[in-house]
Each structure stands twice: as structure tokens, then as C-alpha cells.
Design a protein around this motif. Structure first.
Motif, PDB file in Angstrom:
ATOM      1  N   MET A   1       0.888  -1.354  -0.134  1.00 31.64           N
ATOM      2  CA  MET A   1      -0.070   0.089   0.077  1.00 31.64           C
ATOM      3  C   MET A   1       0.855   1.155  -0.113  1.00 31.64           C
ATOM      4  SD  MET A   1      -2.825  -1.357   2.796  1.00 31.64           S
ATOM      5  CE  MET A   1      -3.850   0.489   2.925  1.00 31.64           C
ATOM      6  N   GLN A   2       1.909   1.202   0.688  1.00 31.06           N
ATOM      7  CA  GLN A   2       2.762   2.318   0.982  1.00 31.06           C
ATOM      8  C   GLN A   2       3.378   2.686  -0.544  1.00 31.06           C
ATOM      9  OE1 GLN A   2       5.245   1.387   4.075  1.00 31.06           O
ATOM     10  NE2 GLN A   2       3.909   2.749   5.540  1.00 31.06           N
TER      11      GLN A   2
ATOM     12  N   MET B   1      -0.380   4.889  -0.456  1.00 30.93           N
ATOM     13  CA  MET B   1      -1.810   4.905   0.421  1.00 30.93           C
ATOM     14  C   MET B   1      -1.242   4.930   1.656  1.00 30.93           C
ATOM     15  SD  MET B   1      -3.457   1.694  -1.499  1.00 30.93           S
ATOM     16  CE  MET B   1      -5.198   2.122  -0.489  1.00 30.93           C
ATOM     17  N   ASN B   2      -1.979   5.849   2.690  1.00 34.51           N
ATOM     18  CA  ASN B   2      -1.534   5.988   4.109  1.00 34.51           C
ATOM     19  C   ASN B   2      -1.931   5.163   4.835  1.00 34.51           C
ATOM     20  OD1 ASN B   2      -0.769   7.301   6.388  1.00 34.51           O
ATOM     21  ND2 ASN B   2      -2.634   8.721   6.259  1.00 34.51           N
TER      22      ASN B   2
END
Length: 257
Positions: free
Chosen positions: A176-177, A181-182
């Protein structure tokens, strides 16, 4: 037999307890031998960790310390090198008398550099993490040896499942990173982040119990002498994980102050 530690999996000691193997290798695995080799591996990692610690920071004109230009090299080199040696040791157990000490030396570079970075930001955190790690190790060992904690099949299954779940969470957050994405709610210092770290620390601690049980099973099965090195290596893998998780947890707690 199960262990949440991927280096001490179910088939590790199978078919190793035959008289032929023991005679050929000159002896059988013992608990004292495994303990002594674990201590030796920890000493090796301490030596390279101390070196990396000293090389990871440089003094500034105002007397404060800052990260050195080579800290990333020690960190990445130690992490990647340790991972490769861990894989080699896992699949070539007979090489463990050589690869386990090499793993300890290489992993020390990672631990020393990471510890130095945490210490720069949170003074005293490394000493606290070391005390917590070894305090947990000895407390769990005493509880296990006294029979207060028993590694039943349901206990093993639960720890293995939880360990796999944590791995998937870490893998998922990394992906995700990479896509921007946070995921600060997991790695941040909020209530969820601290709660997640507490859960991970507990699971890593319970893996120590499974490691003790697995090593003891190898001793009872009459595993060959080189398995002392492999057992020590597997236990050290869990200790490294536990230490890093303590650093993360303590850093989150201190960030809230």
C-alpha cells in the motif's frame, strides 16, 4: 510439531534421530550445546552491531550527533544479507555451523545501524529494548521449564496462525505504501498503532515458547550435532524480531509524550 518461526518448521527434526546420523556426525544435539551456541551467535551479532553503531552517526559542530552517509548501507546490507543467509540456512541445515555465525555477523550490522537511528531520536530507547528483550527471554524460559506454559497443539496452531496474519499485514502495508496509500494508523503512534505493536510483541514472545518446545523435541529425538547450530539460529531469528518490535513499540509510546 509446529513453530511460528519459519526457520523451525514442522519437518525440521523429522528423520534426524537415527543412530546412523548421530554416529556419522559424532554426537547428538543437546540442550546445553544449543544454549551455548545461541550465546555465541548473540556475541557475534553484538560485535558487528557495535561497529555499525559507531559508524552510523557523526558528530556535528554543535556537539550533537547525526546519521552518517553510510548508515543506509549498513541497514540495507545487513537486512538483505541476513535474509539471504537465513534462507540458505533454512534450506541447507547441514551448513548451519557456518551459515548461522555468518547470519549473526551480518544481522549485527542491521541491528547496530537501526538501533543507532532509534537512539538518535529517542534517547535511552535501545537500552530499554534490550532489557525488555532479554527479560522476556529469561522469563519465558523459566515459565516454560517450570511447566507454567505448555505448547499444546491448539496453542501452536494459534501462534502459527497469528504469526502468518502479522506477516500478511506487514506485507500488505508495504504494498500500500508503494502505491502512495496512507497506513499511518498501523505504524503511527495512535491508539491503533500502539495496540497493533502490543499484539505483535505478544505474538513474537509466544513464538519463543514454540521455539523452546521445538528445540527440546529435537534433543529428545536425538537430532545430529549440527542441529544445535540450527536451533540456535532459529531462536536468534525470533529474538531479533522481538527486539525490533520492542523498538517500534517504545518509539510509538515516546512519540506521544
Amino acid at each position: 510439531m509446529r513453530s511460528g518461526n519459519p526457520t523451525l518448521k514442522e519437518s525440521t527434526f523429522l528423520d534426524l534421530g537415527t543412530g546412523t546420523v548421530v554416529t556419522r556426525d559424532g554426537g547428538a544435539m543437546t540442550l546445553n550445546g544449543t544454549v551455548n551456541k545461541t550465546g555465541f551467535l548473540l556475541l557475534l551479532s553484538l560485535i558487528t552491531a557495535a561497529f555499525a553503531w559507531n559508524q552510523s552517526t557523526v558528530p556535528l559542530a554543535n556537539g550533537e550527533m547525526a546519521p552518517s552517509a553510510g548508515v543506509i548501507g549498513y541497514m540495507l546490507g545487513g537486512a538483505i544479507g541476513g535474509f539471504i543467509l537465513a534462507l540458505v540456512t533454512t534450506f541447507k541445515k547441514t551448513w548451519s555451523p557456518v551459515t548461522a555465525p555468518l547470519y549473526a555477523l551480518v544481522e549485527g550490522f542491521f541491528l547496530g545501524s537501526v538501533s543507532a537511528m532509534y537512539e538518535l531520536k529517542f534517547h535511552g530507547i535501545v537500552f530499554q529494548a534490550v532489557l525488555l528483550t532479554f527479560g522476556t527471554l529469561f522469563a519465558l524460559l523459566m515459565a516454560y521449564r517450570s511447566g507454567l506454559i505448555k505448547a499444546t497443539e491448539n496453542f501452536k496452531l494459534g501462534v502459527v496462525a497469528a504469526t502468518g496474519g502479522i506477516f500478511l499485514v506487514y506485507l500488505g502495508t508495504m504494498v500500500m505504501q508503494m502505491f502512495g496509500m496512507n497506513v499511518s494508523y498501523v505504524h503511527g503512534s495512535g491508539v491503533i498503532g500502539i495496540g497493533f505493536s502490543l499484539v505483535v510483541v505478544v505474538i513474537a514472545t509466544l513464538n519463543l515458547v514454540l521455539d523452546f518446545d521445538f528445540i527440546e523435541s529435537g534433543v529428545e529425538a536425538g537430532a545430529p550435532k549440527y542441529m544445535e547450530w540450527y536451533g540456535a539460529f532459529g531462536l536468534m531469528v525470533t529474538l531479533v524480531w522481538l527486539y525490533v518490535e520492542f523498538l517500534r513499540l517504545l518509539s510509538k509510546l515516546q512519540s506521544r509524550n
